[in-house]
Every structure is written in structure tokens, then in C-alpha cells.
Design a protein around this motif. Structure first.
Motif, PDB file in Angstrom:
ATOM      1  N   VAL A  31     -76.230  36.541   3.989  1.00 54.89           N
ATOM      2  CA  VAL A  31     -75.108  35.830   4.614  1.00 54.89           C
ATOM      3  C   VAL A  31     -74.986  34.395   4.125  1.00 54.89           C
ATOM      4  O   VAL A  31     -73.895  33.925   3.792  1.00 54.89           O
ATOM      5  CB  VAL A  31     -75.245  35.840   6.152  1.00 54.89           C
ATOM      6  CG1 VAL A  31     -74.111  35.048   6.793  1.00 54.89           C
ATOM      7  CG2 VAL A  31     -75.251  37.264   6.670  1.00 54.89           C
ATOM      8  N   GLY A  32     -76.108  33.670   4.105  1.00 55.19           N
ATOM      9  CA  GLY A  32     -76.018  32.270   3.722  1.00 55.19           C
ATOM     10  C   GLY A  32     -77.375  31.616   3.579  1.00 55.19           C
ATOM     11  O   GLY A  32     -78.416  32.270   3.690  1.00 55.19           O
ATOM     12  N   VAL A  33     -77.341  30.292   3.351  1.00 46.68           N
ATOM     13  CA  VAL A  33     -78.558  29.513   3.128  1.00 46.68           C
ATOM     14  C   VAL A  33     -78.527  28.289   4.035  1.00 46.68           C
ATOM     15  O   VAL A  33     -77.479  27.646   4.195  1.00 46.68           O
ATOM     16  CB  VAL A  33     -78.664  29.070   1.652  1.00 46.68           C
ATOM     17  CG1 VAL A  33     -79.906  28.219   1.441  1.00 46.68           C
ATOM     18  CG2 VAL A  33     -78.681  30.283   0.730  1.00 46.68           C
ATOM     19  N   VAL A  34     -79.678  27.968   4.624  1.00 43.93           N
ATOM     20  CA  VAL A  34     -79.782  26.792   5.492  1.00 43.93           C
ATOM     21  C   VAL A  34     -79.634  25.524   4.656  1.00 43.93           C
ATOM     22  O   VAL A  34     -80.327  25.344   3.654  1.00 43.93           O
ATOM     23  CB  VAL A  34     -81.127  26.788   6.243  1.00 43.93           C
ATOM     24  CG1 VAL A  34     -81.299  25.493   7.037  1.00 43.93           C
ATOM     25  CG2 VAL A  34     -81.221  27.991   7.175  1.00 43.93           C
ATOM     26  N   ILE A  35     -78.718  24.640   5.079  1.00 44.14           N
ATOM     27  CA  ILE A  35     -78.481  23.398   4.331  1.00 44.14           C
ATOM     28  C   ILE A  35     -78.815  22.148   5.151  1.00 44.14           C
ATOM     29  O   ILE A  35     -78.710  21.027   4.651  1.00 44.14           O
ATOM     30  CB  ILE A  35     -77.019  23.313   3.846  1.00 44.14           C
ATOM     31  CG1 ILE A  35     -76.048  23.391   5.031  1.00 44.14           C
ATOM     32  CG2 ILE A  35     -76.726  24.406   2.832  1.00 44.14           C
ATOM     33  CD1 ILE A  35     -74.592  23.164   4.641  1.00 44.14           C
ATOM     34  N   GLY A  36     -79.214  22.335   6.402  1.00 46.24           N
ATOM     35  CA  GLY A  36     -79.573  21.184   7.224  1.00 46.24           C
ATOM     36  C   GLY A  36     -79.867  21.608   8.645  1.00 46.24           C
ATOM     37  O   GLY A  36     -79.685  22.763   9.015  1.00 46.24           O
ATOM     38  N   GLY A  37     -80.347  20.653   9.441  1.00 46.19           N
ATOM     39  CA  GLY A  37     -80.621  20.967  10.837  1.00 46.19           C
ATOM     40  C   GLY A  37     -81.794  20.184  11.380  1.00 46.19           C
ATOM     41  O   GLY A  37     -82.280  19.232  10.765  1.00 46.19           O
ATOM     42  N   GLY A  38     -82.247  20.611  12.561  1.00 46.64           N
ATOM     43  CA  GLY A  38     -83.352  19.938  13.228  1.00 46.64           C
ATOM     44  C   GLY A  38     -84.380  20.927  13.722  1.00 46.64           C
ATOM     45  O   GLY A  38     -84.539  22.009  13.162  1.00 46.64           O
ATOM     46  N   SER A  39     -85.061  20.553  14.811  1.00 40.96           N
ATOM     47  CA  SER A  39     -86.149  21.383  15.318  1.00 40.96           C
ATOM     48  C   SER A  39     -85.660  22.595  16.101  1.00 40.96           C
ATOM     49  O   SER A  39     -86.375  23.583  16.233  1.00 40.96           O
ATOM     50  CB  SER A  39     -87.061  20.541  16.215  1.00 40.96           C
ATOM     51  OG  SER A  39     -86.320  20.005  17.309  1.00 40.96           O
ATOM     52  N   SER A  40     -84.450  22.530  16.637  1.00 45.27           N
ATOM     53  CA  SER A  40     -83.970  23.627  17.484  1.00 45.27           C
ATOM     54  C   SER A  40     -82.703  24.302  16.971  1.00 45.27           C
ATOM     55  O   SER A  40     -82.236  25.271  17.556  1.00 45.27           O
ATOM     56  CB  SER A  40     -83.712  23.112  18.904  1.00 45.27           C
ATOM     57  OG  SER A  40     -82.734  22.081  18.883  1.00 45.27           O
ATOM     58  N   SER A  41     -82.128  23.806  15.884  1.00 46.06           N
ATOM     59  CA  SER A  41     -80.925  24.425  15.323  1.00 46.06           C
ATOM     60  C   SER A  41     -80.857  24.137  13.829  1.00 46.06           C
ATOM     61  O   SER A  41     -81.496  23.202  13.337  1.00 46.06           O
ATOM     62  CB  SER A  41     -79.661  23.912  16.017  1.00 46.06           C
ATOM     63  OG  SER A  41     -79.483  22.532  15.779  1.00 46.06           O
ATOM     64  N   SER A  42     -80.072  24.953  13.124  1.00 51.22           N
ATOM     65  CA  SER A  42     -79.924  24.779  11.679  1.00 51.22           C
ATOM     66  C   SER A  42     -78.484  25.044  11.269  1.00 51.22           C
ATOM     67  O   SER A  42     -77.800  25.878  11.860  1.00 51.22           O
ATOM     68  CB  SER A  42     -80.852  25.737  10.917  1.00 51.22           C
ATOM     69  OG  SER A  42     -82.203  25.504  11.241  1.00 51.22           O
ATOM     70  N   LYS A  43     -78.046  24.331  10.233  1.00 48.48           N
ATOM     71  CA  LYS A  43     -76.707  24.512   9.683  1.00 48.48           C
ATOM     72  C   LYS A  43     -76.807  25.422   8.466  1.00 48.48           C
ATOM     73  O   LYS A  43     -77.602  25.179   7.559  1.00 48.48           O
ATOM     74  CB  LYS A  43     -76.118  23.156   9.297  1.00 48.48           C
ATOM     75  CG  LYS A  43     -74.678  23.199   8.828  1.00 48.48           C
ATOM     76  CD  LYS A  43     -74.187  21.782   8.523  1.00 48.48           C
ATOM     77  CE  LYS A  43     -72.740  21.781   8.057  1.00 48.48           C
ATOM     78  NZ  LYS A  43     -72.271  20.407   7.745  1.00 48.48           N
TER      79      LYS A  43
END
Length: 203
Positions: free
Chosen positions: A97-109
Motif C-alpha cells: 500500500v505505501g511507505v512510512v514517511i514520518g510520524g511520532g511514537s503513537s502515529s505514522s504518516k
């Protein structure tokens, strides 16, 4: 004598009233109480089951949920309720589906592989020919391959990195006589706008 008969009369009425209240309690209130407690028990069991299922989905199976989305002609991104490292691949079943490009400890973009300017390495499953697939938005990707390579609409494109993942299927082949390459349009089977649950790829 009259006073004594009056007392007996009140005693009888009191005894009758007591029996009436007792009958009402045993035949009406107790069954209602039992029914009420049964309903509460079922609700608590249901809540416990949902909680356990959610916990199992989110931890044991490396699962997560989509909590925000943005999809337009410029970018297709969404946010998941898991904090994971940048570059982590996100799946839906066996679909990339996709690749993580950013985020924090409890969520990711997460950026969809079909997001414009996104590039994904894939292989034509039937021929084994590798190619670079560029996102075009709206769930589409494209690539160019030299003439002479056998490809047909419906062919599957996969991404193989220890686990074979589906990128999509060939939706259109653009053949321009003046171009020595064929332009291949690939359709992802995932609709970002309706995506709810995802899986984090762990190798």
C-alpha cells in the motif's frame, strides 16, 4: 369484643398485603433483576471480546488502523495509529500500500505507492522483467518498458523483498509508434479512500 375483631381485621389485611407484595417481588421483580443482570453480563463479555480482538489485531498481527486520509492529484497520504520507523512498508493483506514517511511514537504518516512522484521497484510476474513504477495518483502507477517484452492487460506486478507483495495489475498499454518504449499503466487493487485496516511489514 369489637376492638378485638377490628384488630383481627387489620391483621388479616396486613397479612394479605404482605402476601401480595411477596408475590409481586418473587414473580415480577426477581425475574426482572435476573434479566437485567444477564444483559449486563452479556454487554461486559462483548466488550471484553472486542477489547481482546483489538489488542490482538494491533500487536500480535502487527496491525493498525487508518485514522486520517488525504488523497488528491498531488499526494495520496494517510495516518495510522502506530508509531513505526520511516521507510517501513505498509500492507493490506498481500498488497503493497505505501511507505512510512514520518510520524511520532503513537502515529505514522504513510505515503501511498500510487502517490505522484513516488517510485517503487516492481517485477512483471509473468516475464520476470524488473522496472521502476512511478505513482500517478488515483491508485495508478506507470512505467516504460522496451518494445518486444511480452506484456498483457491483467498481468500482475509484484514487489519482492523477502515476501512477494502485489503492486497492482496492468490496466492499460500505451503504444505510440514514434516511441521505442511501451507505457504501462498499473492499477492498484487498494482504494485509499475506503482503507481502514493495515499491516506493518516485518521481515
Amino acid at each position: 369484643m369489637r376492638k378485638q375483631s377490628v384488630k383481627v381485621k387489620y391483621l388479616l389485611w396486613g397479612f394479605f398485603l404482605f402476601l401480595t407484595i411477596l408475590a409481586f417481588f418473587t414473580r415480577v421483580l426477581l425475574p426482572l433483576e435476573t434479566t437485567f443482570l444477564d444483559i449486563i453480563n452479556r454487554l461486559l463479555l462483548g466488550y471484553k471480546q472486542v477489547t481482546n480482538n483489538t489488542a490482538e489485531f494491533n500487536t500480535t498481527n502487527n496491525g493498525g488502523r487508518v485514522i486520517a486520509k488525504r488523497s488528491d492529484e498531488f499526494q495520496s497520504v494517510f495516518t495510522i495509529d502506530r508509531g513505526v520507523p520511516i521507510g517501513t512498508k505498509v500492507l493490506s493483506g498481500d498488497v503493497f500500500v505505501g511507505v512510512v514517511i514520518g510520524g511520532g511514537s503513537s502515529s505514522s504518516k504513510v505515503q501511498s505507492i500510487a502517490s505522484p512522484s513516488s517510485h517503487t521497484q516492481g517485477v512483471f510476474e509473468n516475464s520476470g522483467i524488473p522496472s521502476d513504477f512511478e505513482g500517478r495518483g488515483a491508485g495508478l502507477l506507470s512505467t516504460k518498458i522496451p518494445r518486444g517484452i511480452t506484456v498483457a492487460e491483467g498481468d500482475t506486478i509484484v514487489h519482492d523483498e523477502g515476501r512477494k507483495l502485489i503492486i497492482g495489475t496492468v490496466a492499460e498499454i500505451i503504444d505510440i509508434l514514434s516511441d521505442p518504449f511501451l507505457t504501462i499503466i498499473v492499477q492498484s487493487p487498494i482504494n485509499i479512500t475506503t482503507l481502514k485496516n493495515i499491516e506493518i511489514l516485518t521481515l
